[in-house]
Design a protein around this motif. Sequence first.
Motif, mmCIF file in Angstrom:
data_model
loop_
_atom_site.group_PDB
_atom_site.id
_atom_site.type_symbol
_atom_site.label_atom_id
_atom_site.label_comp_id
_atom_site.label_asym_id
_atom_site.label_seq_id
_atom_site.Cartn_x
_atom_site.Cartn_y
_atom_site.Cartn_z
ATOM 1 N N ASN A 26 0.869 -1.176 0.000
ATOM 2 C CA ASN A 26 0.000 0.000 0.000
ATOM 3 C C ASN A 26 0.907 1.227 0.000
ATOM 4 O O ASN A 26 1.543 1.567 1.000
ATOM 5 C CB ASN A 26 -0.915 -0.002 1.224
ATOM 6 N N THR A 28 -0.019 4.445 -0.735
ATOM 7 C CA THR A 28 -0.836 5.667 -0.792
ATOM 8 C C THR A 28 -0.083 6.855 -0.218
ATOM 9 O O THR A 28 -0.151 7.981 -0.747
ATOM 10 C CB THR A 28 -2.150 5.452 -0.014
ATOM 11 N N ARG A 29 0.651 6.649 0.872
ATOM 12 C CA ARG A 29 1.393 7.750 1.492
ATOM 13 C C ARG A 29 2.656 8.125 0.699
ATOM 14 O O ARG A 29 3.221 9.200 0.930
ATOM 15 C CB ARG A 29 1.784 7.372 2.909
ATOM 16 N N VAL A 31 2.968 8.178 -2.787
ATOM 17 C CA VAL A 31 2.735 8.461 -4.208
ATOM 18 C C VAL A 31 3.583 9.648 -4.671
ATOM 19 O O VAL A 31 4.246 9.620 -5.715
ATOM 20 C CB VAL A 31 1.239 8.707 -4.467
ATOM 21 N N GLU A 32 3.568 10.712 -3.891
ATOM 22 C CA GLU A 32 4.335 11.911 -4.279
ATOM 23 C C GLU A 32 5.842 11.632 -4.251
ATOM 24 O O GLU A 32 6.599 12.157 -5.085
ATOM 25 C CB GLU A 32 3.988 13.062 -3.357
ATOM 26 N N MET A 60 1.180 2.358 -11.238
ATOM 27 C CA MET A 60 0.873 3.325 -10.183
ATOM 28 C C MET A 60 -0.380 4.127 -10.537
ATOM 29 O O MET A 60 -1.211 4.421 -9.665
ATOM 30 C CB MET A 60 2.061 4.272 -9.979
ATOM 31 N N HIS A 61 -0.524 4.499 -11.797
ATOM 32 C CA HIS A 61 -1.723 5.246 -12.211
ATOM 33 C C HIS A 61 -2.977 4.381 -12.105
ATOM 34 O O HIS A 61 -4.088 4.882 -11.804
ATOM 35 C CB HIS A 61 -1.542 5.748 -13.652
ATOM 36 N N ARG A 63 -3.558 2.116 -9.826
ATOM 37 C CA ARG A 63 -3.946 1.927 -8.429
ATOM 38 C C ARG A 63 -4.224 3.241 -7.715
ATOM 39 O O ARG A 63 -5.075 3.284 -6.822
ATOM 40 C CB ARG A 63 -2.834 1.177 -7.678
ATOM 41 N N TYR A 64 -3.529 4.321 -8.143
ATOM 42 C CA TYR A 64 -3.654 5.577 -7.401
ATOM 43 C C TYR A 64 -3.970 6.696 -8.396
ATOM 44 O O TYR A 64 -3.206 6.958 -9.328
ATOM 45 C CB TYR A 64 -2.350 5.907 -6.656
ATOM 46 N N ASP A 65 -5.094 7.353 -8.172
ATOM 47 C CA ASP A 65 -5.526 8.431 -9.080
ATOM 48 C C ASP A 65 -4.666 9.677 -8.930
ATOM 49 O O ASP A 65 -4.570 10.484 -9.860
ATOM 50 C CB ASP A 65 -6.993 8.782 -8.810
ATOM 51 N N THR A 66 -4.071 9.891 -7.778
ATOM 52 C CA THR A 66 -3.297 11.109 -7.542
ATOM 53 C C THR A 66 -1.884 11.047 -8.122
ATOM 54 O O THR A 66 -1.148 12.045 -8.102
ATOM 55 C CB THR A 66 -3.196 11.373 -6.045
ATOM 56 N N PHE A 67 -1.505 9.875 -8.645
ATOM 57 C CA PHE A 67 -0.134 9.742 -9.149
ATOM 58 C C PHE A 67 0.097 10.611 -10.382
ATOM 59 O O PHE A 67 1.123 11.280 -10.498
ATOM 60 C CB PHE A 67 0.143 8.261 -9.471
#
Length: 838
Positions: A26, A28-29, A31-32, A60-61, A63-67
């Motif tokens: 995971n 999520t923390r 991504v940036e 990554m895109h 799984r994570y929309d903010t990437f």
Amino acid sequence: VKKIKSGSYHSPTELNSPNNPIRTLNLTRYVEEVAAALTEPQTKVKQSDIPGMVMLCVEMHRRYDTFAKALLPTLFAGISGSSGKADEGESLPRRICLRLLTEFALHGIITDMKPLVKVIKDAAGVPSEEGKDYAVTDANFIVTFSKAGGHEILGCVPRTVRLDCERLQKEISGEGEGNLVNDESTEVSTETSFIPTLSTALVEKAKSTVDIFTDTAPSTRAVPPKMSASLHTHCTGAYRTLAKSYVTTHRRLQKLEKRCEQDRLLQGNLSEAREKGLSDAKSLMESLTKSVESLSEVLDEDIPLLVEEEVIEEETDGKGIELWTKGEAGSERLGPFDDEETRSFYCDVPDFLSTKPHALLGISEADVEKQREKNKRQYGEDEEAEIVEMPGEVEDTLPMVEEEGDEDENEEGDEDAMEESKGDNVDEENKDTPHYKLMVLLEQELPEASRREKIDEIADRFCANHGSNKKSRKRLYETFFLVPRARLDLLPYYSRFAAIMDRVYSDSSLVTELEQQFHGQARFKKNQNIESRLRTARYIGELTKFRVAPPIVALRGIKRCLQDFSGYNIDVACCLLESCGRYLFRTKHTHKKIAELMDTMMRLKKARNLDERSIAMINSAFFMVNPPPQSSRPVKEVPPLEAYLRYLLASTLEADDKSVSFVSKQIQRLPWSDPSIDCGGLVCKYMLKACRKGRYKTTKAVASLVANLKRSKPEVPSRLIDAILEDIDWFLEKPNFRDNQRTIVCARLFGEMYCSGVLPSSIIFEQIDHILNFQHDIPDALRDVSQNEMFALRGKVSQTIHEDEELEEDDEDDEKENAEPVVVPISRFSKYDPRVPC
């Protein structure tokens, strides 16, 4: 994150595995942090790393929309040049950013293509008005985008893909090459020709591949059709601009290379600015070539053809100079020289860099490479230097190349030794020093070197024993420069020595000093030493033929003399033309310039009122450089039998038993029994020709051959004796100065034949008596007149003298002048004419 920063990316196969950390953890923390690690790697990103980076971003895109929101702004800022990084090395290069964005567009990560299209427009230089050419600002940017986008973005199939599909279609239809044999047919019929075909499995696989490509290629697009057409138009416009620049740059580069080559040949080297300009032009041409080839492949466009400029020989219309052409046989190998001996003297120079150890010569490996590059540029690639082992030996007393400190001490000691007196009273213990041997070499042996082998031997000894010392080389160059002005015979050999040294060491200043001396002597019009000026001019000419001095030195000297074409300048200009004018005239890159200077000289001769000596000197120099054309003499064609006889008697026959026996056997094998061929007459004819036009010993060889043929072919001696006697009688009856040597050859052959036992002594004595008594017979008319005059004188004799006769000297002189010629009295018993002296 640490792995990404260090540049270790997962391969696409690893990313697809279910146990990959990207799929299981995971993040999520982070991504940036992952996005920042991709844009700020610690190592340089390679093109081979891009597939792994793309698959990582895709996962990554997914799984994570903010990437995407964290990554894309940084990449867009990178391609637009507004990243704002203090150190540009921390961010990705523009080409890498563009490649990633193009891949993201293909995978659907980017939905808004306007920023990317704007960057492509700026790089392509879209014109503000239609019809104008594109002004490309970044060709590599366009090439990268076109290769990465492909037909999904640009809407065009690359040329290699299209050709492969067409070739595969031909294979399926049976019209192709058909390298694979059909596996169903096991027996080959011998009656019909064998036609190779594809196997069934390959045919089915090829059909499915072609069908998939035909169905998907035209319709598969990653961007809207309107945007795809716009991008294709921009890339095509940029390609056409680059193609035009490619052709123009190639033409300019050819002209620049030709100009640089002429400058290098004339001046010896190029300036730093000219070298840098030529290097930049070649780099630009290489970059344009890569860009044009890549774009033509992606856009399926034809590469423009580069036309090589033809070398046009410049004619000198109205100049009165005839262009030298390589028309004679063997002239291409001789080059600008007239014969093989001259070419060998000036071109076959020993190459000590290949025959001597570099440590013995005192030069390092780096200096050797530089010197070889210089020799290759100055003396040409196709010149094969003559590698000769000289008989000179290295003297044991000369130390080898030592450390820097020891070398400095040697140089200081050598300098001190040079300052000593050069008197003849030298102590015996100093005769083994290197300085004494150097002085003997330069002052005693070098002035006596008047042969090619001797000067090469001295050069070998100098390079082996003294060449590593800079002071010794400096003393040698001083000796070269101070040649006595009366010893013009040494100049070719000193120039050859200088050419040998110039191929090994690059510290010679001989050409510069001679040129300075030449122009310095030309400044003073009073108290000129013409012998010194002529020596300098001839020296420069010899160095020019050895290619030690660039041709521009001699051309400047001739031009300097033509500026004030009077007095001794005429002598110096003619001396330069006589020494190296023919060489420059027959060299391609200097022909035009020397022709112009000669034309100027001839015009000055006509315009000025010069004395006869100067006119004769100018004409001699002109025709020595450019002799008038000579009409070739027609070669007489003779039958093969006569040609073979001429070869045997004029070339093969020698004055030894082996050669005489061989030629005799060959003559006996001729068709003597054929009545249509007069073999005896032909043999006698070419025997006489061989004696007249051959060597001195040919008469003895011919006499021995006649003696050898006396028994088997007796008609040969008889006909030869008759021919000789006829030639001697012809000369006695009709004497001519042109036939003197011919008659002497006949008389000598006559004597050699007597010595060989071909003819008896009676014939010799009869011929001698005939020669001595020839034209000594008293003519019948003279005998009759003499007899009549003698009888007439007997009736007119008077024994009385009158007293009144006055015998005065004046009257006697008048009577002598008016007296008629007296007939020479001849007795009827006389045999020889008394008027002919014996």
